[in-house]
Design a protein around this motif. Sequence first.
Motif, PDB file in Angstrom:
ATOM      1  N   ILE A 226       0.840  -1.213   0.000  1.00 54.24           N
ATOM      2  CA  ILE A 226       0.000   0.000   0.000  1.00 54.24           C
ATOM      3  C   ILE A 226       0.866   1.251   0.000  1.00 54.24           C
ATOM      4  O   ILE A 226       0.593   2.217  -0.722  1.00 54.24           O
ATOM      5  CB  ILE A 226      -0.954  -0.016   1.209  1.00 54.24           C
ATOM      6  CG1 ILE A 226      -1.962  -1.158   1.062  1.00 54.24           C
ATOM      7  CG2 ILE A 226      -1.685   1.320   1.356  1.00 54.24           C
ATOM      8  CD1 ILE A 226      -2.733  -1.476   2.327  1.00 54.24           C
ATOM      9  N   VAL A 227       1.938   1.234   0.806  1.00 53.28           N
ATOM     10  CA  VAL A 227       2.851   2.382   0.839  1.00 53.28           C
ATOM     11  C   VAL A 227       3.494   2.592  -0.532  1.00 53.28           C
ATOM     12  O   VAL A 227       3.602   3.730  -1.012  1.00 53.28           O
ATOM     13  CB  VAL A 227       3.933   2.191   1.925  1.00 53.28           C
ATOM     14  CG1 VAL A 227       5.012   3.280   1.818  1.00 53.28           C
ATOM     15  CG2 VAL A 227       3.302   2.218   3.309  1.00 53.28           C
ATOM     16  N   TRP A 228       3.905   1.506  -1.183  1.00 53.96           N
ATOM     17  CA  TRP A 228       4.478   1.640  -2.520  1.00 53.96           C
ATOM     18  C   TRP A 228       3.454   2.195  -3.504  1.00 53.96           C
ATOM     19  O   TRP A 228       3.793   3.037  -4.364  1.00 53.96           O
ATOM     20  CB  TRP A 228       4.994   0.287  -3.018  1.00 53.96           C
ATOM     21  CG  TRP A 228       6.327  -0.122  -2.482  1.00 53.96           C
ATOM     22  CD1 TRP A 228       6.627  -1.260  -1.782  1.00 53.96           C
ATOM     23  CD2 TRP A 228       7.567   0.578  -2.604  1.00 53.96           C
ATOM     24  NE1 TRP A 228       7.954  -1.305  -1.453  1.00 53.96           N
ATOM     25  CE2 TRP A 228       8.570  -0.184  -1.947  1.00 53.96           C
ATOM     26  CE3 TRP A 228       7.933   1.792  -3.199  1.00 53.96           C
ATOM     27  CZ2 TRP A 228       9.900   0.210  -1.875  1.00 53.96           C
ATOM     28  CZ3 TRP A 228       9.264   2.190  -3.128  1.00 53.96           C
ATOM     29  CH2 TRP A 228      10.223   1.408  -2.472  1.00 53.96           C
ATOM     30  N   ALA A 229       2.202   1.760  -3.404  1.00 49.45           N
ATOM     31  CA  ALA A 229       1.161   2.257  -4.315  1.00 49.45           C
ATOM     32  C   ALA A 229       0.948   3.758  -4.143  1.00 49.45           C
ATOM     33  O   ALA A 229       0.912   4.511  -5.136  1.00 49.45           O
ATOM     34  CB  ALA A 229      -0.148   1.498  -4.068  1.00 49.45           C
ATOM     35  N   ILE A 230       0.799   4.212  -2.909  1.00 51.26           N
ATOM     36  CA  ILE A 230       0.584   5.643  -2.665  1.00 51.26           C
ATOM     37  C   ILE A 230       1.823   6.439  -3.062  1.00 51.26           C
ATOM     38  O   ILE A 230       1.718   7.561  -3.597  1.00 51.26           O
ATOM     39  CB  ILE A 230       0.213   5.887  -1.190  1.00 51.26           C
ATOM     40  CG1 ILE A 230      -1.089   5.149  -0.835  1.00 51.26           C
ATOM     41  CG2 ILE A 230       0.058   7.382  -0.917  1.00 51.26           C
ATOM     42  CD1 ILE A 230      -2.295   5.549  -1.662  1.00 51.26           C
TER      43      ILE A 230
ATOM     44  N   ALA B 140      -5.944  -2.195 -11.870  1.00 48.83           N
ATOM     45  CA  ALA B 140      -4.724  -2.036 -12.662  1.00 48.83           C
ATOM     46  C   ALA B 140      -3.618  -1.388 -11.825  1.00 48.83           C
ATOM     47  O   ALA B 140      -2.439  -1.754 -11.945  1.00 48.83           O
ATOM     48  CB  ALA B 140      -5.013  -1.190 -13.903  1.00 48.83           C
ATOM     49  N   VAL B 141      -3.972  -0.441 -10.968  1.00 45.77           N
ATOM     50  CA  VAL B 141      -2.991   0.200 -10.082  1.00 45.77           C
ATOM     51  C   VAL B 141      -2.402  -0.829  -9.110  1.00 45.77           C
ATOM     52  O   VAL B 141      -1.186  -0.850  -8.871  1.00 45.77           O
ATOM     53  CB  VAL B 141      -3.639   1.364  -9.303  1.00 45.77           C
ATOM     54  CG1 VAL B 141      -2.737   1.828  -8.151  1.00 45.77           C
ATOM     55  CG2 VAL B 141      -3.935   2.529 -10.239  1.00 45.77           C
ATOM     56  N   VAL B 142      -3.253  -1.689  -8.568  1.00 47.43           N
ATOM     57  CA  VAL B 142      -2.777  -2.735  -7.655  1.00 47.43           C
ATOM     58  C   VAL B 142      -1.811  -3.672  -8.380  1.00 47.43           C
ATOM     59  O   VAL B 142      -0.717  -3.977  -7.873  1.00 47.43           O
ATOM     60  CB  VAL B 142      -3.957  -3.537  -7.068  1.00 47.43           C
ATOM     61  CG1 VAL B 142      -3.453  -4.748  -6.279  1.00 47.43           C
ATOM     62  CG2 VAL B 142      -4.812  -2.650  -6.174  1.00 47.43           C
ATOM     63  N   LYS B 143      -2.177  -4.121  -9.560  1.00 46.67           N
ATOM     64  CA  LYS B 143      -1.324  -5.037 -10.318  1.00 46.67           C
ATOM     65  C   LYS B 143       0.009  -4.390 -10.676  1.00 46.67           C
ATOM     66  O   LYS B 143       1.071  -5.029 -10.558  1.00 46.67           O
ATOM     67  CB  LYS B 143      -2.045  -5.485 -11.592  1.00 46.67           C
ATOM     68  CG  LYS B 143      -3.246  -6.374 -11.353  1.00 46.67           C
ATOM     69  CD  LYS B 143      -3.954  -6.697 -12.674  1.00 46.67           C
ATOM     70  CE  LYS B 143      -5.214  -7.509 -12.442  1.00 46.67           C
ATOM     71  NZ  LYS B 143      -5.930  -7.793 -13.711  1.00 46.67           N
ATOM     72  N   GLU B 144      -0.031  -3.132 -11.098  1.00 49.19           N
ATOM     73  CA  GLU B 144       1.206  -2.460 -11.488  1.00 49.19           C
ATOM     74  C   GLU B 144       2.114  -2.223 -10.291  1.00 49.19           C
ATOM     75  O   GLU B 144       3.340  -2.323 -10.403  1.00 49.19           O
ATOM     76  CB  GLU B 144       0.877  -1.131 -12.189  1.00 49.19           C
ATOM     77  CG  GLU B 144       2.100  -0.329 -12.636  1.00 49.19           C
ATOM     78  CD  GLU B 144       2.883  -0.974 -13.781  1.00 49.19           C
ATOM     79  OE1 GLU B 144       3.686  -0.253 -14.417  1.00 49.19           O
ATOM     80  OE2 GLU B 144       2.725  -2.185 -14.034  1.00 49.19           O
ATOM     81  N   THR B 145       1.522  -1.956  -9.134  1.00 47.59           N
ATOM     82  CA  THR B 145       2.321  -1.805  -7.918  1.00 47.59           C
ATOM     83  C   THR B 145       2.995  -3.133  -7.567  1.00 47.59           C
ATOM     84  O   THR B 145       4.181  -3.174  -7.232  1.00 47.59           O
ATOM     85  CB  THR B 145       1.443  -1.354  -6.743  1.00 47.59           C
ATOM     86  OG1 THR B 145       0.815  -0.111  -7.060  1.00 47.59           O
ATOM     87  CG2 THR B 145       2.278  -1.181  -5.476  1.00 47.59           C
TER      88      THR B 145
ATOM     89  N   ASP C 248       3.026   2.336 -14.891  1.00 46.99           N
ATOM     90  CA  ASP C 248       1.986   2.559 -15.896  1.00 46.99           C
ATOM     91  C   ASP C 248       0.863   1.533 -15.724  1.00 46.99           C
ATOM     92  O   ASP C 248       0.859   0.491 -16.376  1.00 46.99           O
ATOM     93  CB  ASP C 248       2.592   2.466 -17.300  1.00 46.99           C
ATOM     94  CG  ASP C 248       1.577   2.714 -18.394  1.00 46.99           C
ATOM     95  OD1 ASP C 248       0.488   3.267 -18.088  1.00 46.99           O
ATOM     96  OD2 ASP C 248       1.855   2.359 -19.555  1.00 46.99           O
ATOM     97  N   PRO C 249      -0.100   1.832 -14.853  1.00 44.54           N
ATOM     98  CA  PRO C 249      -1.205   0.870 -14.625  1.00 44.54           C
ATOM     99  C   PRO C 249      -1.986   0.535 -15.883  1.00 44.54           C
ATOM    100  O   PRO C 249      -2.559  -0.558 -15.982  1.00 44.54           O
ATOM    101  CB  PRO C 249      -2.095   1.598 -13.613  1.00 44.54           C
ATOM    102  CG  PRO C 249      -1.180   2.563 -12.929  1.00 44.54           C
ATOM    103  CD  PRO C 249      -0.212   3.000 -13.979  1.00 44.54           C
ATOM    104  N   SER C 250      -2.018   1.448 -16.856  1.00 37.52           N
ATOM    105  CA  SER C 250      -2.835   1.210 -18.054  1.00 37.52           C
ATOM    106  C   SER C 250      -2.367  -0.009 -18.834  1.00 37.52           C
ATOM    107  O   SER C 250      -3.130  -0.566 -19.636  1.00 37.52           O
ATOM    108  CB  SER C 250      -2.825   2.450 -18.960  1.00 37.52           C
ATOM    109  OG  SER C 250      -1.521   2.741 -19.409  1.00 37.52           O
ATOM    110  N   ARG C 251      -1.123  -0.469 -18.596  1.00 38.27           N
ATOM    111  CA  ARG C 251      -0.640  -1.663 -19.307  1.00 38.27           C
ATOM    112  C   ARG C 251      -1.515  -2.879 -18.968  1.00 38.27           C
ATOM    113  O   ARG C 251      -1.635  -3.805 -19.764  1.00 38.27           O
ATOM    114  CB  ARG C 251       0.825  -1.922 -18.994  1.00 38.27           C
ATOM    115  CG  ARG C 251       1.092  -2.448 -17.597  1.00 38.27           C
ATOM    116  CD  ARG C 251       2.558  -2.850 -17.408  1.00 38.27           C
ATOM    117  NE  ARG C 251       3.429  -1.724 -17.130  1.00 38.27           N
ATOM    118  CZ  ARG C 251       4.481  -1.400 -17.872  1.00 38.27           C
ATOM    119  NH1 ARG C 251       4.769  -2.103 -18.947  1.00 38.27           N
ATOM    120  NH2 ARG C 251       5.243  -0.368 -17.555  1.00 38.27           N
ATOM    121  N   PHE C 252      -2.125  -2.870 -17.775  1.00 35.71           N
ATOM    122  CA  PHE C 252      -2.966  -3.998 -17.364  1.00 35.71           C
ATOM    123  C   PHE C 252      -4.414  -3.855 -17.833  1.00 35.71           C
ATOM    124  O   PHE C 252      -5.202  -4.785 -17.667  1.00 35.71           O
ATOM    125  CB  PHE C 252      -2.917  -4.166 -15.847  1.00 35.71           C
ATOM    126  CG  PHE C 252      -1.646  -4.794 -15.352  1.00 35.71           C
ATOM    127  CD1 PHE C 252      -1.454  -6.164 -15.444  1.00 35.71           C
ATOM    128  CD2 PHE C 252      -0.628  -4.018 -14.821  1.00 35.71           C
ATOM    129  CE1 PHE C 252      -0.274  -6.753 -15.006  1.00 35.71           C
ATOM    130  CE2 PHE C 252       0.546  -4.589 -14.375  1.00 35.71           C
ATOM    131  CZ  PHE C 252       0.730  -5.970 -14.473  1.00 35.71           C
TER     132      PHE C 252
END
Length: 509
Positions: free
Chosen positions: A313-317, A357-362, A415-419
């Motif tokens: 979660i810290v990495w995502a934020i 997608a944000v979760v997966k990219e993180t 780049d979350p959009s890749r997912f």
Amino acid sequence: MSKTSMEGLIAEFKSWSMHSVAALVFLYILLKDFKRIRHKSGRRPPGPPSLPLIGHFHHLLFGLPHHSLSKIADKYGPIVWLDLGSVSVVVVSSSDMAREILKTQDHIFASRPAVLLGDMLFAKGEDLLFSPLNDNFRLMRRVVSTQLFSQQRIDSFQDLRRESAFKMMQTAFEEGHANRHISLSDLMHEQFMSMTTRMLYGMDGHAQTQQLLEIVRDLTHTGWFVIEEYFPLLKPFDPSGEVKRLKKLGQKYFDLMDSIIDQRLKEISNSKSNREENFLDVLLAMSNFTRLQVKGLLLDNIFGGSDTSPDTIVWAITELLRHPNTMERLQNELDDVIGKERLVEEADLNKLEYLQAVVKETLRLHPVGVLGTPHFSTEATKVAGYDIPASTRVMVNFYAIARDPKVWENPLKFDPSRFLISPVDVKGQHYGVLPFSSGRRKCPGMNLALVSVAYNIALLVHACSISLPEGLTSLDVDVEEKFGLTVSKRNPLTLLIKRRLPSVVYAEA
């Protein structure tokens, strides 16, 4: 100090030095014979030149090990052989090699080596995480999968996850209202530790939570490269101090957990039949589990549940703050799907495509378990044409795999959009991204982790106004890493967190 005392001290030092030198010389001879016998035939994977005595251990002494191993793979290929003291290690760093180890030959590589950490803290390797591939492992995995991480059990903890997340936000808002910044890592770790202990044994004592937080924090700092493990003849001398530290840490955990177990047994003997059964109750009711195994299995889940998800979660934020356009896009999705008249709920998560997608990219760019837990071959085999002897330690560099330019376009870019345009998932079926590993040793808490991480990110972005300390911009947010059993953000992410939605929304929730 008297002359006699000084002479005694010098004599003791000389004696220690002589023993140390003798041990090192003996170790050197032993290593040479060991390698000569073990590798007199067969074709082992390539690797860099080694040094006398220490082999390739010097490659791991400077910088971050997962980075160093990635550089070695860039030069020598996706499967390399390293002699780390008396231990032979194969490191794989590509999706194809990961598939071979974790799927095609999973039956050979799914065991675990004996490690100091398992011996000192995790029930001498009779827990789930460090258990060899045997009947004990199969029993442990079955119990954990059915009694703690079944979908029914995960769903039953939904209210607890909601309550814990709201308590986390309340703490953040109180600090934000007073214009005080707060460490997001501390906030999330405390929340997840509280939630995990309530799931496991139904208690949420603040003092116990703080003690366990300290234990897990010390545990994660250990890492996979304790020198006494790779040079076992040095173990009695403990030059790094890690043996003594781990013994002390293990005793601290065992004493705390013994008090919790004793209290639970006392409650059971008082026939509190109306109390809801939890995971500790299940373990205590099983006659084939020793108390040591119970403590080891609990630590598996305390470590897994209270450390990896908060760090993710810290990495995502962190990445969202570094990329304001991505943060805005996620916030817009939440506002469009949820609106501003209520808070996001777990039932909404599957409708939030960009959030997923944000979760997966993180998880791709920042897999906290960068090297996983070491595997161990139970028999001799071949991988990519190379001979891998029985009893060889194998490590999978998930960090390198997820940043492989042969698999990922612009792999270093968040780049979350890749997912959004890819069928690739993070659940262990696509070997280019393996945050939870795969095969028999895949993380049993994966589904709980995914829902918990997504839910907390959604709440933070939708319900909270997040700002950096005055004078800092998105360009000042760094991604420097700290290596241990997991990889976390080295520098604290300190934030000012306030309410973003109308006050009535929080009151109604």
